[in-house]
Design a protein around this motif. Structure first.
Motif, PDB file in Angstrom:
ATOM      1  N   PHE A 175      -1.377   6.540  -4.436  1.00  0.00           N
ATOM      2  CA  PHE A 175      -0.861   5.180  -4.536  1.00  0.00           C
ATOM      3  C   PHE A 175       0.458   5.167  -5.300  1.00  0.00           C
ATOM      4  O   PHE A 175       0.558   5.667  -6.426  1.00  0.00           O
ATOM      5  N   ASP A 176       1.463   4.581  -4.638  1.00  0.00           N
ATOM      6  CA  ASP A 176       2.831   4.599  -5.146  1.00  0.00           C
ATOM      7  C   ASP A 176       3.566   3.384  -4.572  1.00  0.00           C
ATOM      8  O   ASP A 176       3.356   3.032  -3.401  1.00  0.00           O
ATOM      9  N   PRO A 177       4.426   2.726  -5.350  1.00  0.00           N
ATOM     10  CA  PRO A 177       5.125   1.538  -4.842  1.00  0.00           C
ATOM     11  C   PRO A 177       5.951   1.790  -3.586  1.00  0.00           C
ATOM     12  O   PRO A 177       6.221   0.861  -2.815  1.00  0.00           O
ATOM     13  N   ASP A 178       6.352   3.049  -3.334  1.00  0.00           N
ATOM     14  CA  ASP A 178       7.175   3.348  -2.164  1.00  0.00           C
ATOM     15  C   ASP A 178       6.344   3.700  -0.929  1.00  0.00           C
ATOM     16  O   ASP A 178       6.911   4.048   0.111  1.00  0.00           O
ATOM     17  N   GLY A 179       5.023   3.598  -1.027  1.00  0.00           N
ATOM     18  CA  GLY A 179       4.177   3.989   0.091  1.00  0.00           C
ATOM     19  C   GLY A 179       3.990   2.899   1.133  1.00  0.00           C
ATOM     20  O   GLY A 179       4.552   1.808   1.044  1.00  0.00           O
ATOM     21  N   GLU A 180       3.137   3.209   2.120  1.00  0.00           N
ATOM     22  CA  GLU A 180       2.783   2.243   3.159  1.00  0.00           C
ATOM     23  C   GLU A 180       1.852   1.178   2.573  1.00  0.00           C
ATOM     24  O   GLU A 180       1.031   1.467   1.708  1.00  0.00           O
ATOM     25  N   ASP A 181       1.954  -0.027   3.081  1.00  0.00           N
ATOM     26  CA  ASP A 181       1.110  -1.120   2.609  1.00  0.00           C
ATOM     27  C   ASP A 181      -0.356  -0.810   2.933  1.00  0.00           C
ATOM     28  O   ASP A 181      -0.712  -0.533   4.085  1.00  0.00           O
ATOM     29  N   LEU A 182      -1.197  -0.855   1.917  1.00  0.00           N
ATOM     30  CA  LEU A 182      -2.623  -0.560   2.087  1.00  0.00           C
ATOM     31  C   LEU A 182      -3.263  -1.423   3.156  1.00  0.00           C
ATOM     32  O   LEU A 182      -4.155  -0.971   3.886  1.00  0.00           O
ATOM     33  N   ARG A 183      -2.812  -2.656   3.301  1.00  0.00           N
ATOM     34  CA  ARG A 183      -3.462  -3.585   4.215  1.00  0.00           C
ATOM     35  C   ARG A 183      -3.362  -3.158   5.674  1.00  0.00           C
ATOM     36  O   ARG A 183      -4.156  -3.603   6.502  1.00  0.00           O
ATOM     37  N   GLY A 184      -2.436  -2.263   5.982  1.00  0.00           N
ATOM     38  CA  GLY A 184      -2.307  -1.801   7.355  1.00  0.00           C
ATOM     39  C   GLY A 184      -3.013  -0.492   7.631  1.00  0.00           C
ATOM     40  O   GLY A 184      -2.877   0.058   8.730  1.00  0.00           O
ATOM     41  N   LEU A 185      -3.784   0.020   6.671  1.00  0.00           N
ATOM     42  CA  LEU A 185      -4.413   1.329   6.812  1.00  0.00           C
ATOM     43  C   LEU A 185      -5.927   1.231   6.818  1.00  0.00           C
ATOM     44  O   LEU A 185      -6.512   0.334   6.197  1.00  0.00           O
TER      45      LEU A 185
END
Length: 245
Positions: A175-185
């Motif tokens: 988990f990192d601010p530059d990652g993919e949005d959790l809601r789409g995974l």
């Protein structure tokens, strides 16, 4: 009281301190072996059991021994307000089996600094049915302050220290601010969910080990969530997805 002190010292080297009634309650419920337990007021502790843990009243009647407050202070540096303390013995091999045969995500705390936060995440993982909690870095996840913060729920899940190269197999979502949005995974059941410390974030080693970087939705200009809150959001997302599959 010399007998109680001697018995406590017999198990102190290998035992895990259960600081407070709730830690003792959960350890017993989840199968821990508890060779010694003491209370400054045995009847008050048993009354608490009848109110909050009637399933354990008989066990506690046979286990708890009353000791003076000064003796409790000798055994426990900072006695819990409930006046109860105990030592529990972890089951050999239990953690390795849980990590190997898991059907739920593992939470990985990457170099955490706050003992209370570690315990809060263990408590959360136990309640959500996660496979366990692993920590990297210098903090001992079985430190008495961690066990106190988890209310003894270390015994309800797997808890261990592992450095990054020692992590088990499985996809690692860091988990990192530059990652993919959790809601789409969709998080797979064997995922490892890694969280860095609130101040420093992920270590370079964890970032390199990650299969994907994932971001929690967060309002702009808010710097971070509490560690346990972050883990709760990720585990809730996993639980909600598991119900729809």
């Amino acid at each position: 009281m010399d007998e109680e002190i001697a018995e406590w010292r017999t198990y102190a080297g290998e035992g895990v301190l259960l600081d407070g009634f709730h830690a003792l309650k959960h350890a017993l419920r989840f199968g821990a072996r508890v060779p010694v337990a003491v209370a400054r007021d045995r009847e008050a502790a048993l009354a608490l059991a009848r109110d909050l843990a009637p399933d354990l009243t008989g066990t506690l009647e046979g286990l708890l021994r009353e000791v003076p407050d000064r003796t409790l202070g000798t055994l426990v540096p900072r006695p819990h307000p409930t006046g109860v303390a105990a030592l529990a013995l972890p089951a050999p091999g239990r953690t390795e089996r849980a990590l190997r045969d898991r059907e739920a995500p593992l939470v990985v705390l990457d170099n955490p600094r706050n003992l209370g936060n570690v315990g809060a995440v263990v408590r959360l993982a136990a309640g959500c049915g996660a496979a366990g909690v692993l920590t990297t870095g210098t903090v001992d996840p079985w430190h008495p302050s961690c066990v106190r913060a988890s209310a003894g729920l270390h015994f309800a899940t797997a808890v261990a220290h592992r450095e990054v190269p020692e992590l088990p197999e499985g996809p690692l979502y860091a988990f990192d601010p530059d990652g993919e949005d959790l809601r789409g995974l969709t998080l797979p059941p064997d995922a490892m969910l890694a969280f860095g410390s609130e101040r420093h974030g992920l270590t370079d080693a964890m970032r390199e080990r990650a299969d994907r970087l994932v971001a929690l939705p967060m309002r702009p200009q808010v710097s971070s969530f509490n560690l346990a809150t972050s883990a709760a959001m990720a585990l809730y997302h996993w639980m909600a997805g598991a119900r729809t599959q």
